[in-house]
Write a protein that holds these residues in place. Structure first.
Motif, PDB file in Angstrom:
ATOM      1  N   GLY A 154      39.828  46.379  28.278  1.00 46.21           N
ATOM      2  CA  GLY A 154      40.001  44.958  27.997  1.00 46.21           C
ATOM      3  C   GLY A 154      40.429  44.113  29.171  1.00 46.21           C
ATOM      4  N   GLU A 155      40.483  44.684  30.389  1.00 43.58           N
ATOM      5  CA  GLU A 155      40.872  43.922  31.564  1.00 43.58           C
ATOM      6  C   GLU A 155      39.802  44.040  32.643  1.00 43.58           C
ATOM      7  OE1 GLU A 155      45.719  44.220  30.951  1.00 43.58           O
ATOM      8  OE2 GLU A 155      44.803  45.107  32.735  1.00 43.58           O
ATOM      9  N   THR A 156      39.636  42.955  33.410  1.00 45.51           N
ATOM     10  CA  THR A 156      38.574  42.891  34.407  1.00 45.51           C
ATOM     11  C   THR A 156      38.902  43.767  35.609  1.00 45.51           C
ATOM     12  OG1 THR A 156      38.075  40.630  33.746  1.00 45.51           O
ATOM     13  CG2 THR A 156      37.224  41.364  35.869  1.00 45.51           C
TER      14      THR A 156
ATOM     15  N   THR B 184      34.360  44.833  32.542  1.00 48.31           N
ATOM     16  CA  THR B 184      35.506  44.801  31.639  1.00 48.31           C
ATOM     17  C   THR B 184      35.290  45.875  30.592  1.00 48.31           C
ATOM     18  OG1 THR B 184      35.733  42.408  31.971  1.00 48.31           O
ATOM     19  CG2 THR B 184      36.879  43.377  30.081  1.00 48.31           C
TER      20      THR B 184
ATOM     21  N   ASP C   1      41.704  41.104  37.236  1.00 52.79           N
ATOM     22  CA  ASP C   1      42.945  41.760  36.830  1.00 52.79           C
ATOM     23  C   ASP C   1      43.270  42.955  37.724  1.00 52.79           C
ATOM     24  OD1 ASP C   1      43.305  40.008  34.642  1.00 52.79           O
ATOM     25  OD2 ASP C   1      41.877  41.182  33.452  1.00 52.79           O
ATOM     26  N   HIS C   2      42.235  43.656  38.191  1.00 49.79           N
ATOM     27  CA  HIS C   2      42.450  44.846  39.006  1.00 49.79           C
ATOM     28  C   HIS C   2      41.338  44.944  40.052  1.00 49.79           C
ATOM     29  CE1 HIS C   2      45.363  46.205  35.986  1.00 49.79           C
ATOM     30  NE2 HIS C   2      44.465  45.821  35.091  1.00 49.79           N
TER      31      HIS C   2
ATOM     32  N   PRO D  32      46.002  49.347  28.931  1.00 47.62           N
ATOM     33  CA  PRO D  32      46.603  48.825  30.171  1.00 47.62           C
ATOM     34  C   PRO D  32      47.959  49.455  30.480  1.00 47.62           C
ATOM     35  CG  PRO D  32      45.642  47.044  28.903  1.00 47.62           C
ATOM     36  CD  PRO D  32      45.567  48.262  28.042  1.00 47.62           C
TER      37      PRO D  32
END
Length: 320
Positions: free
Chosen positions: A214-216, A252, A137-138, A283
């Motif tokens: 909650g994001e990778t 994460t 994700d990032h 996010p």
């Protein structure tokens, strides 16, 4: 005084000291500042990523294995002390045993089994922890330098693909294989830390790295001078930041808050000043922060590191 009386008098101080020694041991075991919630983690902080519980489990398993070995060894020592102590009436030399093949085989095989089991679980978990995805994700390039940290957010902040800046010369030190995870249109923003920075909310020293909950997030680790080590304490893991060689790993985050990070490799005179903070937010707040950096003029990238070494380049040619 008879010999027996002399023996009894010499044992009395030892008997009086035994309760004191036991009390001191009890104090040392309990006065550690740990609560009932901390005790199961055996000194580890509370994990804040999806990956960290795997590390905690390995840590706990290693301690339980060590405790089992310790109990066995302590038990055998106490057993031999109690049941094989010198008799007061018999002074002859006991039977001497020169060889005992079953026991010798046992204390050779058992340690090999223990080490093999620990190696298996360590190798299994290490391989899993170092797995990275093709499209996280990032992507954030963490730059270590004497005596602080820089953060290149390799992100498409403005949403315009025409502003792609992935080929910026500042990122030449990062191999193409690593850059393939960076999204298209990533013009990027950055933070250049100095030792005198402070987190505006907590007052803790060092620059602040923002992460979305909650994001990778994939970290690409590079150095501009010497070997550093990127350690966010509640991640329960750290990885070296090596000049001329690029490392990476993914996490994460699962918990919002501000956490402490530091350099875990003695890197020179002001090593102790290489502190930073990690702020985990939603996010939406994370994206807002990147836009704020762009508005402040922190667009583009910091120089990521020095030129890749020959050994690192050779290693890259052997990777897909």
């Amino acid at each position: 005084m008879s010999p027996n009386g002399s023996d009894r008098s010499s044992r009395r101080p030892m008997r009086r000291m035994l309760p004191q020694a036991l009390a001191a041991a009890l104090v040392l075991a309990t006065a550690t500042g740990c609560t009932s919630e901390d005790l199961p983690r055996l000194g580890m902080p509370t994990p804040i990523t999806e990956e960290a519980p795997r590390i905690l489990s390995l840590w706990q398993g290693s301690w339980f294995a060590a405790l089992a070995v310790g109990v066995l060894v302590w038990g055998l020592i106490l057993w031999s002390v109690i049941f094989h102590r010198r008799s007061r009436t018999k002074v002859e030399i006991p039977t001497q045993t020169r060889y005992n093949v079953p026991i010798e085989a046992l204390y050779t095989v058992v340690p090999l089994v223990i080490v093999s089991v620990l190696f298996y679980f360590t190798a299994r978990d290490e391989s899993k922890l170092l797995e990275t995805s093709d499209k996280p994700d990032h992507v954030i390039n963490v730059v270590g330098y004497q005596w602080s940290w820089g953060f290149n957010y390799l992100a498409d902040v403005d949403g315009d693909a025409s502003t792609d800046n992935r080929t910026a010369p500042e990122l030449d030190a990062i191999p193409d294989r690593f850059m393939s995870a960076v999204p298209e249109g990533a013009e990027g923003v950055h933070v250049a830390g100095i030792p005198g920075d402070r987190d505006p909310e907590t007052g803790n020293p060092g620059p602040t790295l923002w992460l979305p909950k909650g994001e990778t997030v994939q970290f690409i680790l590079t150095s501009r001078d010497v070997i550093h080590s990127f350690w966010v304490v509640p991640f329960l893991m750290k990885q070296d930041v090596i000049p001329g060689h690029t490392n990476r790993f993914e996490v994460t985050p699962t918990q919002e808050g501000t956490f402490l990070g530091k350099c875990a490799e003695l890197c020179g005179t002001d090593h102790a000043r290489m502190l930073f903070n990690v702020k985990v937010v939603s996010p939406e707040r994370y994206q807002q922060h990147l836009e704020e950096l762009a508005e402040q003029g922190s667009t583009g990238y910091l120089p990521a590191g020095i030129e890749q070494s020959d050994a690192a380049n050779n290693a890259e040619t052997n990777n897909p």
